[in-house]
Scaffold this active site. Structure first.
Site, short mmCIF file in Angstrom:
data_model
loop_
_atom_site.label_atom_id
_atom_site.label_comp_id
_atom_site.label_asym_id
_atom_site.label_seq_id
_atom_site.Cartn_x
_atom_site.Cartn_y
_atom_site.Cartn_z
N HIS A 186 0.93 -1.26 0.00
CA HIS A 186 0.10 -0.14 0.04
C HIS A 186 1.06 1.24 -0.22
O HIS A 186 2.05 1.23 0.35
CB HIS A 186 -0.86 0.05 1.17
CG HIS A 186 -0.04 0.16 2.63
ND1 HIS A 186 0.36 -1.08 3.09
CD2 HIS A 186 0.40 1.27 3.20
CE1 HIS A 186 1.17 -0.44 4.27
NE2 HIS A 186 1.11 0.77 4.32
N HIS A 229 5.63 6.26 -0.96
CA HIS A 229 6.44 5.05 -1.10
C HIS A 229 5.81 3.71 -0.79
O HIS A 229 4.71 3.81 -0.09
CB HIS A 229 7.57 4.83 -0.03
CG HIS A 229 7.33 4.88 1.24
ND1 HIS A 229 7.07 6.08 2.20
CD2 HIS A 229 7.02 3.96 2.23
CE1 HIS A 229 6.60 5.85 3.30
NE2 HIS A 229 6.45 4.42 3.59
O1 3AM Z 1 4.55 0.66 5.36
P1 3AM Z 1 4.49 2.44 5.40
O2 3AM Z 1 5.51 2.91 5.45
O3 3AM Z 1 3.56 2.71 4.02
O4 3AM Z 1 5.30 2.95 8.43
C1 3AM Z 1 3.80 2.43 8.60
C2 3AM Z 1 3.08 2.20 7.68
O5 3AM Z 1 3.43 2.90 6.49
C3 3AM Z 1 3.22 3.83 9.06
O6 3AM Z 1 1.56 3.61 8.79
C4 3AM Z 1 1.67 2.37 7.98
C5 3AM Z 1 0.70 1.27 8.56
O7 3AM Z 1 1.49 0.77 9.51
N1 3AM Z 1 3.22 4.11 10.71
C6 3AM Z 1 3.25 3.26 11.49
N2 3AM Z 1 3.56 3.83 12.89
C7 3AM Z 1 4.00 5.03 12.55
C8 3AM Z 1 4.59 6.22 12.96
N3 3AM Z 1 4.48 6.29 14.36
C9 3AM Z 1 3.85 5.44 11.03
N4 3AM Z 1 4.21 6.43 10.05
C10 3AM Z 1 4.52 7.42 11.00
N5 3AM Z 1 4.59 7.48 12.33
#
Ligand code: 3AM
Length: 171
Positions: free
Chosen positions: A39, A121
């Site tokens: 995603h 990304h």
């Molecule tokens: O896999 P991506 O990077 O697209 O990185 C986490 C993931 O995105 C992001 O939310 C998505 C679903 O879990 N994520 C999780 N914790 C986070 C945080 N503390 C976060 N993004 C920013 N801050």
């Protein structure tokens, strides 16, 4: 009960196949993200209670989804998060505005507040400790025409995402 939520753009099955080829090409860098979990995150919201969720969905009832293409053209390693992604270095303005609006709204309503700028990304690997050098990727162009409000759950160590609401672009 609170749920861990985020807004994301889904990846179509043909593009999932293209991204799997990238994982095969890069090899064993860390935990391979399964294709069904691919995603593009627009805004992470953190833990959201039922009443916050209802209010959020009501506020975004008329969310307008842009209809555009986004080319992912470079590998990125985020050392702090321990992830390797296929990312884009040119963000269409409509996508940037949408991500910023969702993020601003979340922060204003006591949900997660992003410190880093939006960098589109798709995560390919998690748990990546060290990366020596990443090659130049074969670009993958995603069609952007849908946004989903996703719930993230970890069950027996396995991360699963379920769409709670979908918005599609009109054209
Ligand atoms: O896999 P991506 O990077 O697209 O990185 C986490 C993931 O995105 C992001 O939310 C998505 C679903 O879990 N994520 C999780 N914790 C986070 C945080 N503390 C976060 N993004 C920013 N801050």
């Amino acid at each position: 009960m609170a749920q861990r939520l985020f807004f994301a753009i889904p990846v179509s099955v043909p593009k999932q196949m293209a991204l799997i080829k990238h994982q095969a090409h890069l090899g064993n860098l860390g935990h391979v993200v399964p294709a069904t979990n691919f995603h593009l995150t627009l805004a992470f919201l953190g833990n959201v209670t039922q009443s916050q969720q209802q209010a959020l969905i009501e506020r975004w009832r008329d969310l307008t989804v842009p209809n555009l293409h986004l080319t992912l053209n470079r590998y990125l390693h985020f050392p702090k998060a321990g992830v390797v992604c296929l990312a884009s270095d040119q963000v269409p303005i409509a996508l940037m505005r949408l991500a910023q609006s969702l993020r601003r709204d979340a922060a204003r309503h006591g949900l997660h507040s992003h410190k880093a700028a939006f960098r589109p990304h798709v995560t390919l690997y998690r748990g990546v400790d060290s990366v020596v050098e990443l090659p130049q990727p074969e670009p993958v162009t995603l069609e952007i025409n849908e946004v989903q409000l996703m719930a993230s759950q970890r069950e027996m160590g396995k991360l699963t995402y379920s769409p709670l609401v979908r918005w599609r672009s009109e054209t």
